[in-house]
Write a protein that holds these residues in place. Structure first.
Motif, PDB file in Angstrom:
ATOM      1  N   VAL A 135      -4.964  -3.724  -6.345  1.00 53.42           N
ATOM      2  CA  VAL A 135      -3.894  -2.747  -6.139  1.00 53.42           C
ATOM      3  C   VAL A 135      -2.989  -3.275  -5.035  1.00 53.42           C
ATOM      4  CG1 VAL A 135      -3.338  -0.314  -5.819  1.00 53.42           C
ATOM      5  CG2 VAL A 135      -5.601  -0.957  -6.663  1.00 53.42           C
ATOM      6  N   ASN A 136      -1.682  -3.173  -5.248  1.00 56.39           N
ATOM      7  CA  ASN A 136      -0.757  -3.666  -4.230  1.00 56.39           C
ATOM      8  C   ASN A 136      -0.774  -2.750  -3.005  1.00 56.39           C
ATOM      9  OD1 ASN A 136       0.600  -1.532  -5.611  1.00 56.39           O
ATOM     10  ND2 ASN A 136       2.503  -2.192  -4.646  1.00 56.39           N
ATOM     11  N   PRO A 137      -0.370  -3.237  -1.826  1.00 55.58           N
ATOM     12  CA  PRO A 137      -0.511  -2.481  -0.576  1.00 55.58           C
ATOM     13  C   PRO A 137       0.611  -1.497  -0.289  1.00 55.58           C
ATOM     14  CG  PRO A 137       0.335  -4.666  -0.090  1.00 55.58           C
ATOM     15  CD  PRO A 137       0.127  -4.611  -1.578  1.00 55.58           C
ATOM     16  N   ASP A 138       1.491  -1.213  -1.238  1.00 56.05           N
ATOM     17  CA  ASP A 138       2.637  -0.350  -0.973  1.00 56.05           C
ATOM     18  C   ASP A 138       2.214   1.117  -0.917  1.00 56.05           C
ATOM     19  OD1 ASP A 138       4.721  -2.361  -0.894  1.00 56.05           O
ATOM     20  OD2 ASP A 138       4.318  -2.623  -3.027  1.00 56.05           O
ATOM     21  N   LYS A 139       3.049   1.927  -0.282  1.00 57.23           N
ATOM     22  CA  LYS A 139       2.749   3.340  -0.055  1.00 57.23           C
ATOM     23  C   LYS A 139       2.582   4.130  -1.348  1.00 57.23           C
ATOM     24  CE  LYS A 139       2.252   6.953   2.621  1.00 57.23           C
ATOM     25  NZ  LYS A 139       1.056   7.109   3.498  1.00 57.23           N
ATOM     26  N   PRO A 140       3.404   3.977  -2.372  1.00 61.74           N
ATOM     27  CA  PRO A 140       3.228   4.816  -3.578  1.00 61.74           C
ATOM     28  C   PRO A 140       1.920   4.569  -4.307  1.00 61.74           C
ATOM     29  CG  PRO A 140       4.924   3.154  -3.930  1.00 61.74           C
ATOM     30  CD  PRO A 140       4.632   3.162  -2.481  1.00 61.74           C
ATOM     31  N   GLN A 141       1.223   3.443  -4.057  1.00 64.19           N
ATOM     32  CA  GLN A 141      -0.060   3.171  -4.704  1.00 64.19           C
ATOM     33  C   GLN A 141      -1.239   3.476  -3.781  1.00 64.19           C
ATOM     34  OE1 GLN A 141       2.680   0.952  -5.304  1.00 64.19           O
ATOM     35  NE2 GLN A 141       2.848   2.208  -7.152  1.00 64.19           N
ATOM     36  N   GLU A 142      -1.004   4.176  -2.674  1.00 68.79           N
ATOM     37  CA  GLU A 142      -2.096   4.495  -1.751  1.00 68.79           C
ATOM     38  C   GLU A 142      -3.126   5.414  -2.401  1.00 68.79           C
ATOM     39  OE1 GLU A 142      -2.460   6.972   2.388  1.00 68.79           O
ATOM     40  OE2 GLU A 142      -1.010   5.328   2.347  1.00 68.79           O
ATOM     41  N   THR A 143      -2.675   6.392  -3.184  1.00 70.49           N
ATOM     42  CA  THR A 143      -3.614   7.289  -3.858  1.00 70.49           C
ATOM     43  C   THR A 143      -4.430   6.539  -4.906  1.00 70.49           C
ATOM     44  OG1 THR A 143      -2.042   9.107  -3.528  1.00 70.49           O
ATOM     45  CG2 THR A 143      -3.815   9.466  -5.099  1.00 70.49           C
ATOM     46  N   ALA A 144      -3.840   5.550  -5.568  1.00 71.70           N
ATOM     47  CA  ALA A 144      -4.597   4.744  -6.525  1.00 71.70           C
ATOM     48  C   ALA A 144      -5.708   3.969  -5.831  1.00 71.70           C
ATOM     49  CB  ALA A 144      -3.655   3.798  -7.267  1.00 71.70           C
ATOM     50  N   ARG A 145      -5.436   3.441  -4.666  1.00 71.83           N
ATOM     51  CA  ARG A 145      -6.487   2.749  -3.903  1.00 71.83           C
ATOM     52  C   ARG A 145      -7.583   3.726  -3.493  1.00 71.83           C
ATOM     53  NH1 ARG A 145      -1.735   0.538  -1.601  1.00 71.83           N
ATOM     54  NH2 ARG A 145      -1.932   1.805   0.282  1.00 71.83           N
ATOM     55  N   LEU A 146      -7.185   4.943  -3.109  1.00 67.43           N
ATOM     56  CA  LEU A 146      -8.170   5.940  -2.710  1.00 67.43           C
ATOM     57  C   LEU A 146      -9.082   6.314  -3.882  1.00 67.43           C
ATOM     58  CD1 LEU A 146      -9.327   8.010  -0.722  1.00 67.43           C
ATOM     59  CD2 LEU A 146      -7.479   9.560  -1.385  1.00 67.43           C
ATOM     60  N   LEU A 147      -8.511   6.523  -5.055  1.00 60.29           N
ATOM     61  CA  LEU A 147      -9.320   6.882  -6.217  1.00 60.29           C
ATOM     62  C   LEU A 147     -10.291   5.765  -6.578  1.00 60.29           C
ATOM     63  CD1 LEU A 147      -6.602   8.554  -8.482  1.00 60.29           C
ATOM     64  CD2 LEU A 147      -8.357   9.695  -7.115  1.00 60.29           C
ATOM     65  N   ALA A 148      -9.849   4.522  -6.469  1.00 58.24           N
ATOM     66  CA  ALA A 148     -10.734   3.402  -6.788  1.00 58.24           C
ATOM     67  C   ALA A 148     -11.882   3.296  -5.783  1.00 58.24           C
ATOM     68  CB  ALA A 148      -9.931   2.103  -6.823  1.00 58.24           C
ATOM     69  N   LEU A 149     -11.587   3.539  -4.500  1.00 59.30           N
ATOM     70  CA  LEU A 149     -12.648   3.487  -3.491  1.00 59.30           C
ATOM     71  C   LEU A 149     -13.634   4.631  -3.686  1.00 59.30           C
ATOM     72  CD1 LEU A 149     -10.569   2.566  -0.295  1.00 59.30           C
ATOM     73  CD2 LEU A 149     -12.206   1.105  -1.488  1.00 59.30           C
ATOM     74  N   GLU A 150     -13.120   5.827  -3.971  1.00 60.03           N
ATOM     75  CA  GLU A 150     -14.020   6.961  -4.176  1.00 60.03           C
ATOM     76  C   GLU A 150     -14.904   6.773  -5.416  1.00 60.03           C
ATOM     77  OE1 GLU A 150     -11.367  10.562  -2.136  1.00 60.03           O
ATOM     78  OE2 GLU A 150     -11.365  10.274  -4.316  1.00 60.03           O
ATOM     79  N   ALA A 151     -14.407   6.023  -6.398  1.00 56.70           N
ATOM     80  CA  ALA A 151     -15.189   5.764  -7.606  1.00 56.70           C
ATOM     81  C   ALA A 151     -16.171   4.615  -7.427  1.00 56.70           C
ATOM     82  CB  ALA A 151     -14.254   5.474  -8.783  1.00 56.70           C
ATOM     83  N   GLY A 152     -16.206   4.015  -6.235  1.00 58.33           N
ATOM     84  CA  GLY A 152     -17.147   2.930  -5.972  1.00 58.33           C
ATOM     85  C   GLY A 152     -16.750   1.599  -6.559  1.00 58.33           C
TER      86      GLY A 152
END
Length: 522
Positions: A68-85
């Motif tokens: 996932v790229n480090p930009d602000k609009p994809q922050e929630t995508a990174r969060l969902l991936a981390l929460e999913a392990g």
């Protein structure tokens, strides 16, 4: 945004489409922090809703390694991936010191740790660099875009980092033709089609487009970049991205052709020419001008020509005659510069009341537009340097026990020596005027303080002050009446800032009152 003529830019270039989208987002207030969105992957309103639609895609649910790229609009995508392990890989911004970092959260990480790990701060705290020789297989790539088409073409912010990242991962055998590429954008960033002639073999396409309202599957898929095309890169590009130099040396040692693009003196690097112009530092320019004036550099002195024809005591400065009798070793160029500075300082008064300065002697002509003619005494007065203003440093304010915040009312404080001391004393009193504070935890990093204020207002809670620490996941509410803390805590139970958000934790904070003691009484 469709391909109708009213939305298409006049010039058919990638940069024209970028400007069209950026301006549209700003004009219609569809952009979120950080703003303005120009020269960025725009953070749009509804990016959280678009990211949550990833849960509806089977590819995301079945993936194990996600980039996932480090930009602000994809922050929630990174969060969902981390929460999913999932294993989350994030590119290092601008590829300054590497290609990728893996977000490794501590054992037993909480939701708060996941939120921190999904932010830019988490990339520094929990990011572990991944080398070019790492054996990884990326199942899914999530990137941001400025504009996309339903045919799969993508336009980024114009610096080419997303294309380079994908090409380098191709060289690492981390991605292939089966790797799915998803982008999350606003609906206005989606075009029916984009001119095909704008896109080359190194441009990364997209397979799935997610907006806050829809999911678009691109069929058929466009071909992926084959890897790094060295003939499109320049020496300057390699100097900016050291990891490219390392990769090029490895490939050259293997006998592969890595010939770079030859750039002539009149040619520009495609990506460098699209970068935003550097903003001038106004303060630095002002300081440099002041230093030049104070030093009296010879470069700024006007050319001086003596009038030898009549043998008089006049000299020419910038083509104007003036007196030659100047005290000391002061040159005519310095006198001209000093007079110019005096005129600038009094420009407003001069425009209102006419010329201001020493009265000329009878028979002496004056010219306010050029250098003034004056006598020796008047020249001495004008050439004197203006005294430098001394900088004052803030001194710590010592309050005696009789003037402590607990015992003295703000109106009864005696006037200190200076107004600055008085202002600092008033601030010290205001900081200690709150009788109790509440700490509010479980605040999301993407939450704004206005959302907290609105939620408090709905429950009739109006604190006197709020210390906002949203980036750290908490806030402090300050109140004056100590008898109301139980009622306020009870009214804030089960409060949520968003429907899908977590319940906020509200508890009484420890007092942090500053005690001031008069050491002279000890």
């Amino acid at each position: 945004m469709t391909s109708n003529e009213e939305f298409l830019p006049e010039e058919v270039t990638k940069q024209a489409f970028r400007e069209k989208v950026w301006n549209y987002l700003e004009k219609n207030d569809l952009a979120a922090f950080p703003r303005p969105v120009h020269n960025r992957i725009p953070n749009f309103k509804g990016s959280e809703e678009a990211a949550h639609k990833l849960k509806e895609i089977d590819t995301f649910l079945a993936s194990h390694v996600v980039k996932v790229n480090p930009d602000k609009p994809q922050e929630t995508a990174r969060l969902l991936a981390l929460e999913a392990g999932k294993t989350v890989l994030v590119p290092i911004p601008r590829l300054r010191n590497g290609l990728l970092k893996q977000i490794q959260l501590p054992v037993g990480a909480s939701n708060k740790d996941c939120r921190v790990g999904a932010s830019r701060k988490g990339l520094e705290l929990y990011g572990k660099p991944i080398g070019l020789d790492a054996k990884i297989k990326v199942d899914l790539v999530i990137i941001g875009s400025v504009a996309v088409s339903k045919e799969g073409h993508r336009i980024g912010k114009g610096e080419g980092y997303a294309d380079l990242e994908f090409a380098m991962m191709v060289g690492m055998h981390a991605v292939d033709d089966d790797t799915v590429i998803i982008t999350t954008v606003h609906d206005c960033q989606v075009f029916d089609s984009l001119p095909h002639q704008l896109f080359k073999s190194h441009d990364v396409p997209v397979d799935i487009i997610i907006t806050p309202t829809q999911i678009i599957n691109v069929t058929p898929r466009l071909p992926r970049p084959p890897g790094i095309i060295w003939s499109l890169l320049t020496e300057q590009r390699l100097r900016e991205i050291p990891i490219l130099q390392v990769l090029r040396e490895q490939l050259m040692n293997e006998g592969k052709d890595c010939t770079l693009k030859e750039v002539g003196p009149d040619d520009d690097d495609e990506h460098l020419s699209q970068r935003p112009p550097v903003r001038p530092n106004r303060n630095r320019e002002r300081r440099n001008r002041n230093k030049q004036r104070s030093r009296g550099d010879s470069d700024s002195q006007a050319p001086v020509e003596e009038s030898a024809a009549d043998g008089s005591d006049n000299i020419k400065v910038n083509g104007e005659h003036t007196s030659k009798s100047v005290p000391g070793d002061v040159t005519a160029g310095q006198r001209s510069r000093m007079f110019h500075r005096r005129r600038r300082r009094n420009s407003r008064r001069d425009s209102a009341n006419g010329p201001v300065g020493p009265s000329p002697e009878p028979g002496v002509e004056t010219n306010n537009a050029a250098t003034l003619n004056c006598t020796k005494g008047e020249a001495e007065n004008h050439i004197k340097e203006r005294p430098r203003r001394r900088r004052t440093r803030k001194r710590p304010v010592e309050l005696p026990a009789s003037q402590s915040p607990e015992n003295v009312d703000e109106r009864e404080v005696q006037d200190p020596e200076t107004s600055k001391d008085q202002y600092r004393i008033r601030r010290a009193h205001r900081r200690n005027a709150f009788n109790f504070s509440l700490r509010v935890d479980n605040i999301g990093t993407d939450v704004r303080v206005r959302e907290l204020k609105a939620a408090l207002a709905e429950r009739g809670v109006r604190p006197k002050d709020i210390t906002w620490k949203g980036s750290k996941g908490f806030a402090m509410l300050h109140f004056r009446n100590p008898d109301e803390h139980e009622n306020i805590i009870a009214s804030l139970q089960d409060i949520k800032l968003r429907e899908e958000g977590e319940t906020l934790l509200v508890q009484l904070a420890q007092p942090t009152r500053i005690e001031v003691t008069d050491i002279s009484s000890l």
